[in-house]
Design an enzyme around this catalytic site. Structure first.
Site, PDB file in Angstrom:
ATOM      1  N   GLU A 174       0.843  -1.195   0.000  1.00 42.16           N
ATOM      2  CA  GLU A 174       0.000   0.000   0.000  1.00 42.16           C
ATOM      3  C   GLU A 174       0.882   1.250   0.000  1.00 42.16           C
ATOM      4  OE1 GLU A 174      -4.248  -0.771   1.389  1.00 42.16           O
ATOM      5  OE2 GLU A 174      -3.090  -0.073   3.081  1.00 42.16           O
ATOM      6  N   GLY A 180      -6.123   6.874  -0.514  1.00 41.72           N
ATOM      7  CA  GLY A 180      -7.100   7.946  -0.377  1.00 41.72           C
ATOM      8  C   GLY A 180      -6.833   9.151  -1.261  1.00 41.72           C
TER       9      GLY A 180
HETATM   10  P1  PGA Z   1      -8.069   3.717  -0.257  1.00 45.22           P
HETATM   11  O1  PGA Z   1      -7.464   3.068   1.072  1.00 45.22           O
HETATM   12  O2  PGA Z   1      -8.652   2.597  -1.078  1.00 45.22           O
HETATM   13  O3  PGA Z   1      -9.132   4.680   0.257  1.00 45.22           O
HETATM   14  O4  PGA Z   1      -6.973   4.410  -0.964  1.00 45.22           O
HETATM   15  C1  PGA Z   1      -6.801   1.831   1.049  1.00 45.22           C
HETATM   16  C2  PGA Z   1      -6.335   1.480   2.430  1.00 45.22           C
HETATM   17  O5  PGA Z   1      -5.903   2.390   3.160  1.00 45.22           O
HETATM   18  O6  PGA Z   1      -6.381   0.321   2.830  1.00 45.22           O
END
Ligand code: PGA
Length: 264
Positions: A174, A180
């Site tokens: 990630e 986000g």
């Molecule tokens: P996101 O978050 O899909 O909102 O980017 C992913 C996560 O933090 O697991």
């Protein structure tokens, strides 16, 4: 490849991370809707990770699994505010997210604490989803590999030399700059990092490398899922913001698990 497992027999889960959102009502509605929709979808593992107080809202679910967003590194005792792996099991969890960047950044969790949490989760029979990712600054200064391997090595070290049983661990790449932000990593970037992580697992234990699912997370929507599913080393998805929209989340699950259906 089938929708639920990869060629190598690895699980291909889609995981919903609700973070600190929702309430009893909205989560119950979402859980019911997901049950109904998955009944008519290609089969494949789906995991929902609601906030801790709402885990029991999900008791009785059949078509997907329950996960938590964090776990204590202690068994029990005077640890106000903490939740143990045993408590999570007791509430029906099979998975737990460990070392999410939001915990590393806002709660100051370091690699060693995260490694202890992974061990504790495994000892209680939970499947930890170990999150690893680099910040934009680390990426721009060419430190991605160093940061990711440092975090992974801390866990591999804590697990000790390979034993008879391969730990039931999942990794999630990630990148912080993709979480986000609406800017998912490019498939070529994801492929490179996932291959790096798999190679590192192989140095530790070839069986672990073959069996550990590696998920991608960071601004995943259905179109990204469609592109990422073509990559051999991407076994699953960790979905934050888009998971709360049942239409979008279900679309992602369908894309992900629909892989080998003959096109009619
Ligand atoms: P996101 O978050 O899909 O909102 O980017 C992913 C996560 O933090 O697991």
């Amino acid at each position: 490849m089938s929708g639920g497992v990869s060629l190598g027999g690895r699980l291909r889960p889609v995981v919903a991370n609700w973070k600190m959102h929702g309430d009893r009502g909205s989560l119950a509605v979402w859980a019911r809707a997901l049950e109904e929709r998955l009944a008519a979808s290609p089969p494949g593992p789906v995991v929902a990770c609601p906030p801790h107080p709402y885990l029991l809202v999900f008791s009785g679910i059949r078509r997907f699994d329950l996960g938590a967003q964090d776990v204590s590194d202690e068994d029990d005792g005077a640890y106000t505010g903490s939740v143990s792996a045993r408590m999570l099991r007791d509430c029906g969890c099979r998975y737990v997210i460990v070392g999410h960047s939001e915990r590393r950044c806002y709660q100051g969790e370091g690699d060693r604490l995260v490694a202890r949490k992974v061990r504790k989760a495994l000892a209680e029979g939970l499947r930890p989803i170990l999150c690893l990712g680099e910040s934009a600054l680390e990426r721009d200064s060419g430190r991605t590999e160093e940061v990711l391997l440092r975090s992974l090595d801390a866990v591999l070290e804590a697990l000790g030399p390979p034993g008879e049983e391969v730990p039931d661990l999942l990794l999630a790449y990630e990148p912080l700059w993709a979480i986000g932000t609406g800017r998912a990593a490019e498939p070529s970037e994801v492929a490179q990092v996932h291959a790096l992580l798999r190679r590192r697992l192989a140095v530790h234990d070839a069986r672990m490398s073959a069996r550990t699912p590696i998920l991608y997370g960071g601004s995943v929507r259905a179109p990204q899922a469609a592109r990422l599913r073509l990559l051999e080393d991407v076994d699953g998805l960790l979905v934050g913001g888009a998971s709360r929209d049942i239409d979008e989340f279900h679309a992602i699950c369908r894309v992900w698990h629909d892989q080998d259906r003959p096109s009619d």
